[in-house]
Design a protein around this motif. Structure first.
Motif, PDB file in Angstrom:
ATOM      1  N   HIS A 243       0.843  -1.196   0.000  1.00  0.00           N
ATOM      2  CA  HIS A 243       0.000   0.000   0.000  1.00  0.00           C
ATOM      3  C   HIS A 243       0.879   1.246   0.000  1.00  0.00           C
ATOM      4  N   GLY A 316      -5.660   6.858   5.751  1.00  0.00           N
ATOM      5  CA  GLY A 316      -6.358   5.898   4.886  1.00  0.00           C
ATOM      6  C   GLY A 316      -7.866   6.038   4.960  1.00  0.00           C
ATOM      7  N   ALA A 317      -8.332   6.562   6.076  1.00  0.00           N
ATOM      8  CA  ALA A 317      -9.758   6.829   6.279  1.00  0.00           C
ATOM      9  C   ALA A 317      -9.822   7.865   7.399  1.00  0.00           C
ATOM     10  N   ARG A 318     -11.003   8.465   7.573  1.00  0.00           N
ATOM     11  CA  ARG A 318     -11.087   9.541   8.554  1.00  0.00           C
ATOM     12  C   ARG A 318     -10.928   9.009   9.977  1.00  0.00           C
ATOM     13  N   VAL A 338      -2.610  11.420   8.341  1.00  0.00           N
ATOM     14  CA  VAL A 338      -2.137  11.316   6.961  1.00  0.00           C
ATOM     15  C   VAL A 338      -3.337  11.125   6.052  1.00  0.00           C
ATOM     16  N   GLY A 340      -3.889  10.653   2.234  1.00  0.00           N
ATOM     17  CA  GLY A 340      -3.157  10.457   0.990  1.00  0.00           C
ATOM     18  C   GLY A 340      -3.922   9.597   0.026  1.00  0.00           C
ATOM     19  N   MET A 341      -3.325   9.408  -1.123  1.00  0.00           N
ATOM     20  CA  MET A 341      -3.950   8.586  -2.158  1.00  0.00           C
ATOM     21  C   MET A 341      -2.850   8.001  -3.033  1.00  0.00           C
ATOM     22  N   ALA A 342      -3.089   6.806  -3.549  1.00  0.00           N
ATOM     23  CA  ALA A 342      -2.068   6.152  -4.366  1.00  0.00           C
ATOM     24  C   ALA A 342      -1.784   6.958  -5.630  1.00  0.00           C
ATOM     25  N   ASP A 422     -12.785  13.458  -3.248  1.00  0.00           N
ATOM     26  CA  ASP A 422     -12.968  13.787  -1.824  1.00  0.00           C
ATOM     27  C   ASP A 422     -13.541  15.195  -1.692  1.00  0.00           C
ATOM     28  N   LYS A 439     -17.099  10.315  -4.599  1.00  0.00           N
ATOM     29  CA  LYS A 439     -16.918   9.116  -5.426  1.00  0.00           C
ATOM     30  C   LYS A 439     -17.700   7.940  -4.846  1.00  0.00           C
ATOM     31  N   LYS A 448     -10.543   0.307   0.227  1.00  0.00           N
ATOM     32  CA  LYS A 448     -11.502   0.961  -0.653  1.00  0.00           C
ATOM     33  C   LYS A 448     -12.206  -0.076  -1.521  1.00  0.00           C
TER      34      LYS A 448
HETATM   35  C1  OOB Z   1      -4.547   5.979   0.960  1.00  0.00           C
HETATM   36  O1  OOB Z   1      -4.557   5.757  -0.383  1.00  0.00           O
HETATM   37  P1  OOB Z   1      -5.725   5.017  -1.199  1.00  0.00           P
HETATM   38  O2  OOB Z   1      -5.358   5.206  -2.620  1.00  0.00           O
HETATM   39  O3  OOB Z   1      -5.934   3.655  -0.674  1.00  0.00           O
HETATM   40  O4  OOB Z   1      -7.062   5.797  -0.883  1.00  0.00           O
HETATM   41  C2  OOB Z   1      -7.204   7.176  -1.123  1.00  0.00           C
HETATM   42  C3  OOB Z   1      -8.516   7.679  -0.571  1.00  0.00           C
HETATM   43  C4  OOB Z   1      -8.618   9.182  -0.521  1.00  0.00           C
HETATM   44  O5  OOB Z   1      -8.993   9.725  -1.763  1.00  0.00           O
HETATM   45  C5  OOB Z   1      -9.671   9.362   0.545  1.00  0.00           C
HETATM   46  O6  OOB Z   1     -10.941   9.122   0.018  1.00  0.00           O
HETATM   47  C6  OOB Z   1      -9.361   8.276   1.535  1.00  0.00           C
HETATM   48  O7  OOB Z   1      -8.672   7.274   0.790  1.00  0.00           O
HETATM   49  N1  OOB Z   1      -8.477   8.733   2.617  1.00  0.00           N
HETATM   50  C7  OOB Z   1      -8.897   9.433   3.707  1.00  0.00           C
HETATM   51  C8  OOB Z   1      -7.750   9.638   4.509  1.00  0.00           C
HETATM   52  N2  OOB Z   1      -6.694   9.061   3.888  1.00  0.00           N
HETATM   53  C9  OOB Z   1      -7.165   8.529   2.746  1.00  0.00           C
HETATM   54  N3  OOB Z   1     -10.107   9.918   4.045  1.00  0.00           N
HETATM   55  C10 OOB Z   1     -10.185  10.595   5.213  1.00  0.00           C
HETATM   56  N4  OOB Z   1      -9.142  10.812   6.048  1.00  0.00           N
HETATM   57  C11 OOB Z   1      -7.909  10.367   5.727  1.00  0.00           C
HETATM   58  N5  OOB Z   1      -6.866  10.587   6.567  1.00  0.00           N
HETATM   59  O8  OOB Z   1      -5.478   5.722   1.671  1.00  0.00           O
HETATM   60  C12 OOB Z   1      -3.288   6.581   1.494  1.00  0.00           C
HETATM   61  C13 OOB Z   1      -2.194   6.756   0.684  1.00  0.00           C
HETATM   62  C14 OOB Z   1      -1.027   7.313   1.188  1.00  0.00           C
HETATM   63  C15 OOB Z   1      -0.979   7.690   2.519  1.00  0.00           C
HETATM   64  C16 OOB Z   1      -2.068   7.511   3.337  1.00  0.00           C
HETATM   65  C17 OOB Z   1      -3.240   6.953   2.829  1.00  0.00           C
END
Ligand code: OOB
Length: 543
Positions: A243, A316-318, A338, A340-342, A422, A439, A448
């Motif tokens: 991840h 990764g989530a709230r 944190v 973030g998103m991939a 987001d 989304k 996700k």
């Molecule tokens: C991380 O990356 P992904 O690609 O698995 O998911 C991205 C999505 C974001 O667009 C958002 O919807 C959600 O996950 N998200 C969050 C969040 N962190 C990610 N929603 C709320 N609060 C947060 N702190 O999830 C990812 C990639 C790199 C670092 C950290 C997380």
């Protein structure tokens, strides 16, 4: 020339940054021209005798890791893996995952980073999308034998020529047999794709995210400015290694950039992680909110010494403020949120931010090169403090998904901004608060799940007339998956669960609950009204 350059560089497979923008990123020092393979080589020169990686079985010094990556690169080439070739990598949290990735980086071959939880449904799609030539697996993990699945996948994927197994290879090639004498070869170009990440996207088939050497190396370095690590730090990779959070925020790649030690935990459970924190004097760990909640509960009574922990990253989530507030007092470390998103953009709360910002926000972008726009439904900027769609572009945010021209038109603006999906609001300090999502996904504790993907499969069931998947609130996971189904005739949840499982859908995507209904609420334009369904799911839950 053996590998056609269009597969790895400028060409039809991915949208590169425009030349003038790329030149700007180089001039600003964001892109240094270093490949990921050379990042490790540099650390091996500077920190050779220090421990780079430790897993449940063994440890690797920087010298060993560097050398084994070279040996394995030679072995991979020996079985016909070359520059630009895509290789599906599906491995648990073992040190060999790191060796495999760096071996591929050195060849300029491209790991497609999947999850151990993926099954035939996901892996065959990923093979087809990437025309992968090889599949690297562990023999078994969490009670599942990957070799049996590999046979079915090979039969379904004509591009796959080779299956390589860490552990007992069965009929396949043993990873352990591929460590050969290192050979010289030209380095890949820094603008080449280094790896393909998976999107947590909203489409029926997950999209692949092309990350280049230049942009991913920068992703790690920029992350280090928000979450500094040094040679004396010990980073715990508790979430799955592939991840983006674990790999590069600053994660494994960040740790290996500065000579720190990476400890790989087989799972994020406190049972696995706490003894490792104590034994290796872990200083930084990264988890998703449900894991953080569990750690907070267990920490109150644990006999393990967690005092080395300096920073707990949660993302990764709230992460709810009520839980965020407990981190400092319970774990005795600084919380770093944190977001973030991939696809790229990563926001961090800074370690010296006020408690208020750390608890209430999801941080601010890590790079001065990050451009953030918050807009209304018509792409017009909204004032600070007003929630809007988050758009972003920058030196480590992709300009397009891999081989997805049509989808890219919707996922990116004409000016190259990525539509994150987001909904956020921005504070005067630049910190973002994630307030909602536009989304169509369920974020199940950081995993996700694209609603459309599950709906499409369900609709292949002969007794499903229509299906609509939504998230419903959950105290632990944030959300769980709820499927509303209009059946043709009698149908039970069990049948649908088994149907999904038989199709080889990863277990984490299987709805937690099925609700059978006669019709769906519709919007004014006649689309399924998911807002209403989400409300119903939440009401059911409350009841
Ligand atoms: C991380 O990356 P992904 O690609 O698995 O998911 C991205 C999505 C974001 O667009 C958002 O919807 C959600 O996950 N998200 C969050 C969040 N962190 C990610 N929603 C709320 N609060 C947060 N702190 O999830 C990812 C990639 C790199 C670092 C950290 C997380």
């Amino acid at each position: 020339m053996t590998a056609p350059l269009s597969l790895t560089g400028v060409g039809r497979d991915f949208t590169p940054w425009p030349d003038d923008v790329a030149a700007g990123y180089r001039a600003a020092g964001f892109w240094t021209g270093a490949t990921l393979g050379s990042v490790l080589a540099r650390s091996a020169r500077l920190h050779g005798g220090r421990t780079a990686v430790v897993d449940a079985v063994r440890g690797w010094t920087y010298q060993q890791l560097d050398h084994e990556a070279d040996c394995l690169a030679a072995g991979f080439e020996g079985v016909g893996i070359g520059r630009g070739d895509r290789v599906i990598v599906q491995m648990p949290n073992v040190g060999e995952f790191v060796v495999v990735c760096f071996a591929l980086f050195r060849i300029g071959a491209i790991p497609v980073l999947t999850q151990p939880a993926h099954r035939e449904h996901e892996i065959t799609h990923l093979c087809a999308q990437s025309d992968a030539v090889a599949y690297v697996i562990a023999d078994h993990y969490a009670g599942f034998d990957y070799r049996a699945m590999a046979e079915r996948i090979a039969a379904a994927c004509p591009s796959l020529r080779t299956t390589i197994v860490h552990g007992d290879p069965g009929p396949y090639i043993a990873l352990a047999d591929l460590y050969l004498e290192p050979v010289e070869r030209p380095e890949p170009a820094p603008g080449d794709i280094a790896l393909l990440q998976l999107s947590g996207g909203s489409t029926a088939v997950p999209k692949l995210i092309p990350r280049t050497h230049d942009d991913y190396a920068y992703n790690a370095r920029a992350s280090l400015s928000a979450c500094p690590l040094g040679p004396d730090d010990v980073y715990l990779a508790a979430l799955r290694v592939a991840h983006n959070f674990t790999l590069c925020a600053p994660g494994i790649l960040g740790a290996l950039t500065v000579g720190a030690t990476v400890v790989l935990s087989p799972s994020p459970s406190a049972d696995n992680a706490f003894p490792l924190i104590e034994r290796h004097r872990v200083t930084v760990a990264a988890v998703v909110p449900p894991v953080a909640l569990r750690w907070l509960d267990v920490a109150a009574t644990t006999r393990h010494d967690l005092s080395s922990l300096r920073v707990l990253q949660v993302g990764g989530a709230r992460f709810k403020p009520s839980a965020a507030r407990r981190v400092g007092a319970t774990l005795g470390c600084t919380l770093q949120q944190v977001f973030g998103m991939a696809e790229g953009l990563i926001c961090y709360t800074r370690l010296d931010d006020s408690d208020e910002l750390i608890v209430e926000t999801q941080g601010r972008p890590m790079s001065p090169g990050d451009e953030v726009r918050i807009v209304d439904d018509d792409d017009r900027p909204v004032p600070d403090g007003t929630p809007g769609h988050l758009l972003t572009r920058g030196p480590y945010t992709i300009r397009g998904y891999y081989r997805a021209d049509e989808h890219n038109l919707r996922a990116f603006t004409a000016a190259g901004f990525y539509r994150t999906g987001d909904i956020v609001r921005r504070l005067p300090s630049g910190h973002l608060v994630v307030v909602d999502r536009a989304k169509d996904i369920v974020n199940r504790g950081g995993e996700k799940v694209a609603c459309e993907e599950i709906e499409e499969i369900l609709m292949n069931h002969p007794r499903v007339h229509n299906a609509a998947v939504v998230g419903r609130p959950d105290d632990l996971l944030g959300e769980r998956i709820c499927a509303f189904v209009i059946p043709h005739g009698p149908l039970r949840p069990r049948e649908l669960t088994e149907f999904l499982r038989d199709r080889g859908v990863a277990a984490y995507k299987i709805p937690d609950r099925f609700d059978f209904v006669e019709e769906f609420p519709l919007t004014a334009v006649g689309k399924v009204d998911k807002k209403v369904l989400r409300m119903r799911a939440a009401q059911e839950e409350a009841r």
